[in-house]
Design an enzyme around this catalytic site. Sequence first.
Site, mmCIF file in Angstrom:
data_model
loop_
_atom_site.group_PDB
_atom_site.id
_atom_site.type_symbol
_atom_site.label_atom_id
_atom_site.label_comp_id
_atom_site.label_asym_id
_atom_site.label_seq_id
_atom_site.Cartn_x
_atom_site.Cartn_y
_atom_site.Cartn_z
ATOM 1 N N CYS A 1 -79.750 -40.621 59.636
ATOM 2 C CA CYS A 1 -79.211 -41.610 60.570
ATOM 3 C C CYS A 1 -80.336 -42.107 61.469
ATOM 4 O O CYS A 1 -81.146 -41.312 61.940
ATOM 5 C CB CYS A 1 -78.124 -40.941 61.409
ATOM 6 S SG CYS A 1 -77.437 -42.016 62.674
ATOM 7 N N LEU A 2 -80.362 -43.410 61.700
ATOM 8 C CA LEU A 2 -81.405 -43.991 62.554
ATOM 9 C C LEU A 2 -81.326 -43.449 63.980
ATOM 10 O O LEU A 2 -82.310 -43.472 64.703
ATOM 11 C CB LEU A 2 -81.277 -45.520 62.575
ATOM 12 C CG LEU A 2 -81.469 -46.206 61.212
ATOM 13 C CD1 LEU A 2 -81.103 -47.682 61.307
ATOM 14 C CD2 LEU A 2 -82.895 -46.035 60.711
ATOM 15 N N HIS B 1 -69.886 -42.958 57.287
ATOM 16 C CA HIS B 1 -70.909 -42.682 58.302
ATOM 17 C C HIS B 1 -70.847 -43.712 59.442
ATOM 18 O O HIS B 1 -70.857 -43.356 60.614
ATOM 19 C CB HIS B 1 -72.283 -42.684 57.615
ATOM 20 C CG HIS B 1 -73.446 -42.420 58.522
ATOM 21 N ND1 HIS B 1 -74.256 -41.311 58.398
ATOM 22 C CD2 HIS B 1 -73.945 -43.122 59.565
ATOM 23 C CE1 HIS B 1 -75.195 -41.351 59.342
ATOM 24 N NE2 HIS B 1 -75.034 -42.445 60.062
ATOM 25 N N GLU B 2 -70.754 -44.984 59.083
ATOM 26 C CA GLU B 2 -70.765 -46.039 60.105
ATOM 27 C C GLU B 2 -69.450 -46.065 60.898
ATOM 28 O O GLU B 2 -69.458 -46.303 62.106
ATOM 29 C CB GLU B 2 -71.045 -47.411 59.492
ATOM 30 C CG GLU B 2 -72.378 -47.528 58.735
ATOM 31 C CD GLU B 2 -73.586 -47.014 59.502
ATOM 32 O OE1 GLU B 2 -73.576 -47.063 60.748
ATOM 33 O OE2 GLU B 2 -74.548 -46.544 58.864
ATOM 34 N N GLN C 1 -74.651 -47.921 67.894
ATOM 35 C CA GLN C 1 -76.035 -47.456 67.864
ATOM 36 C C GLN C 1 -76.966 -48.353 68.672
ATOM 37 O O GLN C 1 -78.069 -47.964 69.021
ATOM 38 C CB GLN C 1 -76.537 -47.381 66.418
ATOM 39 C CG GLN C 1 -75.886 -46.284 65.621
ATOM 40 C CD GLN C 1 -76.369 -46.298 64.195
ATOM 41 O OE1 GLN C 1 -75.849 -47.029 63.363
ATOM 42 N NE2 GLN C 1 -77.393 -45.509 63.903
ATOM 43 N N HIS D 1 -69.571 -43.537 63.529
ATOM 44 C CA HIS D 1 -70.293 -44.006 64.724
ATOM 45 C C HIS D 1 -69.343 -44.738 65.680
ATOM 46 O O HIS D 1 -69.417 -44.560 66.894
ATOM 47 C CB HIS D 1 -71.412 -44.981 64.341
ATOM 48 C CG HIS D 1 -72.710 -44.330 63.973
ATOM 49 N ND1 HIS D 1 -73.389 -43.499 64.828
ATOM 50 C CD2 HIS D 1 -73.469 -44.416 62.851
ATOM 51 C CE1 HIS D 1 -74.510 -43.090 64.231
ATOM 52 N NE2 HIS D 1 -74.577 -43.631 63.032
ATOM 53 N N GLY E 1 -77.245 -49.085 56.842
ATOM 54 C CA GLY E 1 -76.061 -49.403 57.628
ATOM 55 C C GLY E 1 -76.358 -49.272 59.108
ATOM 56 O O GLY E 1 -77.283 -48.552 59.493
HETATM 57 NI NI NI Z 1 -76.057 -43.413 61.583
#
Ligand code: NI
Length: 170
Positions: free
Chosen positions: A94-95, A136-137, A51, A140, A46
């Site tokens: 998470c990236l 999670h997204e 991000q 963000h 995702g």
């Molecule tokens: Ni993330």
Amino acid sequence: MSVLEILTYPDPLLNEPAKPVESINSRIHRVIDDMAETMYQAPGVGLAATQAGINKCVIVFDPEADSEKQDFQVFINPKIIEFSGTTISENEGCLSVPDFRSDVERFERIVVEGLDMHGKNLKFEATGLLSVILQHEIDHLNGILFIDRISALKRQMYKRKRKKQLKDES
Ligand code: NI
């Protein structure tokens, strides 16, 4: 399409709430394509526009990102309108939070409402992995990282580790 740079903690842009998309035009479609390419390349399941430093309420996701076909989904202006139960998402990552994973408490079941990439209303119920990815997204988009949802002690440990890592890199 191009791969976008993914911001990492402690970039302050990651804490900025995203703005709702008002018109779905070719610019947004371009952003969506770039976000999908960035997610697959990372690789991740995702990605939120936040991000990539894009202040728009857009997420892309694909719970099966590791399979061969790249069949991603888009959610514009997503909102959680119902939630129930709790579950522990194991080893969430998470990236934007390099080299760290943790168990995170999440809702078990959610109902999300928003728009698809053509501006049509989209509403569905999610459980399991999909539910965790969406929570999670959407976090963000609200400027929240998963490390904001773990214990203060664990968060401090990560912050120290990350500080050292960044110092060593410079
Ligand atoms: Ni993330």
